[in-house]
Design an enzyme around this catalytic site. Structure first.
Site, short mmCIF file in Angstrom:
data_model
loop_
_atom_site.label_atom_id
_atom_site.label_comp_id
_atom_site.label_asym_id
_atom_site.label_seq_id
_atom_site.Cartn_x
_atom_site.Cartn_y
_atom_site.Cartn_z
N VAL A 82 44.82 34.02 32.93
CA VAL A 82 45.01 35.16 32.03
C VAL A 82 44.07 36.30 32.43
O VAL A 82 42.86 36.13 32.50
CB VAL A 82 44.77 34.76 30.57
N LYS A 83 44.68 37.44 32.69
CA LYS A 83 43.92 38.62 33.11
C LYS A 83 43.51 39.41 31.87
O LYS A 83 44.35 39.79 31.05
CB LYS A 83 44.80 39.47 34.02
N ILE A 84 42.21 39.67 31.76
CA ILE A 84 41.63 40.30 30.57
C ILE A 84 40.84 41.53 30.99
O ILE A 84 40.07 41.46 31.95
CB ILE A 84 40.67 39.31 29.85
#
Length: 216
Positions: A82-84
């Site tokens: 998951v890219k945050i």
């Protein structure tokens, strides 16, 4: 050093994966929008092609929204990361997600301070943007050297993904500096295959072979 492909183009991913060049993939909403397809369907298809990590970015800007999106994204495939975004809310989400065993890639890193804070929050990866720093009159690769040194000093397990790669020199410099990953647009990766002396050598070999065949 690992090569990630920075694209959501499934055909290009297949092409380079068949060459053994793809250790993972990074995407963002802009890249997926260019494909004109459903976000989740694209991510699932990429994950079915690539064995390595596939970064899929959240859209929410608040921690609660990011956490909710992240939990849904990781249901798509086992290799989703998951890219945050690098914000306070983003790191709050990373702290929660890391405790749940969800891998995260903190993006839009432009300083060593940000990289260190993301690592402290539990990020699996940090993505410093070298090309954008270059555009701003700074040397983006200096930041990579700084982050790699800090992480090495303290045995920090968070991996450094060199992002916003603009040309093959960025890739080689990343390898020289000890970065874990370079995430590379397919246009840049394609350039890395070529050298004029290679072409010249092939041309010379073919001429010699043709001459040999004539004289048999």
């Amino acid at each position: 050093m690992k090569f990630f492909l920075d694209t959501a183009n499934v055909d290009k991913i297949k092409e380079f994966n068949d060459l053994g060049m793809v250790d993972g993939v990074t995407t963002n909403p802009t890249l997926i929008a260019k494909e004109g397809r459903d976000f989740h369907e694209v991510i699932k298809e990429i994950c079915s092609i690539v064995d390595g990590p596939v970064s899929a970015e959240v859209i929410a800007l608040d921690a609660e929204g990011m956490i909710e999106e992240a939990r849904e994204l990781v249901k798509l495939a086992d290799n989703v990361v998951v890219k945050i975004p690098m914000t306070k809310e983003g790191l709050k989400a990373v702290n929660v997600l890391s405790k749940e065993g969800i891998q995260t890639n903190v993006t839009l890193i432009f300083s060593a301070n940000q990289a260190l804070m993301a690592a402290k929050a539990g990020a699996t990866y940090v993505s410093p943007f070298v090309g954008r720093l270059d555009d701003n009159g700074q040397n983006g690769m200096d930041l990579i050297a700084e982050i790699v040194q800090i992480f090495t000093n303290y045995g920090i397990a968070t991996e450094v993904i060199v992002a916003s790669v603009r040309h093959p020199i960025h890739v080689i410099q990343s390898a020289e500096m000890g970065a874990d990953v370079a995430t590379i647009p397919f246009a840049v990766l394609d350039k890395m295959f070529n050298h004029p002396l290679t072409d010249k050598g092939i041309e010379s070999f073919m001429k010699d072979w043709e001459e040999f065949q004539k004289n048999k």
